[in-house]
Scaffold this motif. Structure first.
Motif, PDB file in Angstrom:
ATOM      1  N   UNK A  32       5.459 -84.486  -4.986  1.00 22.24           N
ATOM      2  CA  UNK A  32       4.409 -84.346  -3.977  1.00 22.24           C
ATOM      3  C   UNK A  32       4.060 -82.872  -3.768  1.00 22.24           C
ATOM      4  N   UNK A  33       5.055 -82.014  -3.702  1.00 22.86           N
ATOM      5  CA  UNK A  33       4.808 -80.591  -3.511  1.00 22.86           C
ATOM      6  C   UNK A  33       4.124 -79.973  -4.735  1.00 22.86           C
ATOM      7  N   UNK A  34       4.518 -80.433  -5.914  1.00 24.23           N
ATOM      8  CA  UNK A  34       3.884 -79.937  -7.129  1.00 24.23           C
ATOM      9  C   UNK A  34       2.413 -80.336  -7.154  1.00 24.23           C
ATOM     10  N   UNK A  35       2.107 -81.567  -6.795  1.00 22.96           N
ATOM     11  CA  UNK A  35       0.718 -82.030  -6.781  1.00 22.96           C
ATOM     12  C   UNK A  35      -0.119 -81.282  -5.743  1.00 22.96           C
ATOM     13  N   UNK A  36       0.443 -81.022  -4.585  1.00 26.68           N
ATOM     14  CA  UNK A  36      -0.270 -80.258  -3.566  1.00 26.68           C
ATOM     15  C   UNK A  36      -0.520 -78.836  -4.053  1.00 26.68           C
ATOM     16  N   UNK A  37       0.453 -78.242  -4.704  1.00 28.45           N
ATOM     17  CA  UNK A  37       0.295 -76.893  -5.226  1.00 28.45           C
ATOM     18  C   UNK A  37      -0.792 -76.840  -6.303  1.00 28.45           C
ATOM     19  N   UNK A  38      -0.784 -77.781  -7.220  1.00 30.46           N
ATOM     20  CA  UNK A  38      -1.797 -77.814  -8.278  1.00 30.46           C
ATOM     21  C   UNK A  38      -3.176 -78.064  -7.686  1.00 30.46           C
ATOM     22  N   UNK A  39      -3.259 -78.937  -6.695  1.00 33.98           N
ATOM     23  CA  UNK A  39      -4.534 -79.206  -6.035  1.00 33.98           C
ATOM     24  C   UNK A  39      -5.063 -77.960  -5.333  1.00 33.98           C
ATOM     25  N   UNK A  40      -4.183 -77.227  -4.680  1.00 34.70           N
ATOM     26  CA  UNK A  40      -4.595 -75.994  -4.007  1.00 34.70           C
ATOM     27  C   UNK A  40      -5.061 -74.949  -5.016  1.00 34.70           C
TER      28      UNK A  40
END
Length: 74
Positions: free
Chosen positions: A5-13
């Protein structure tokens, strides 16, 4: 909590920041008066804040994706 989840949020940002960087308008360079500089700084700060809010909520990415799809259809 899943670390993915944190990786996906980081990539999205990162993606939203990249799109924001590519779509910004370059400011004028021949600004002489203090009030104009101050007003431009205030506008830039305000726009940057709302840009971050839109990036965090995903609205910025969704708006650009819809615009990209509409441009390809036309």
């Amino acid at each position: 909590m899943c670390p993915l989840r944190f990786i996906l949020v980081f990539i999205s940002a990162l993606l939203a920041a990249y799109l924001a960087w590519k779509t910004t308008v370059k400011p004028q360079e021949n600004i002489t008066s203090y009030t104009t500089k101050h007003n431009n700084l205030f506008k830039t700060t305000r726009n940057g804040f709302w840009g971050l809010v839109e990036m965090a909520s995903g609205r910025y990415l969704w708006t650009n994706v819809k615009q990209f799809i509409n441009n390809q259809e036309a």
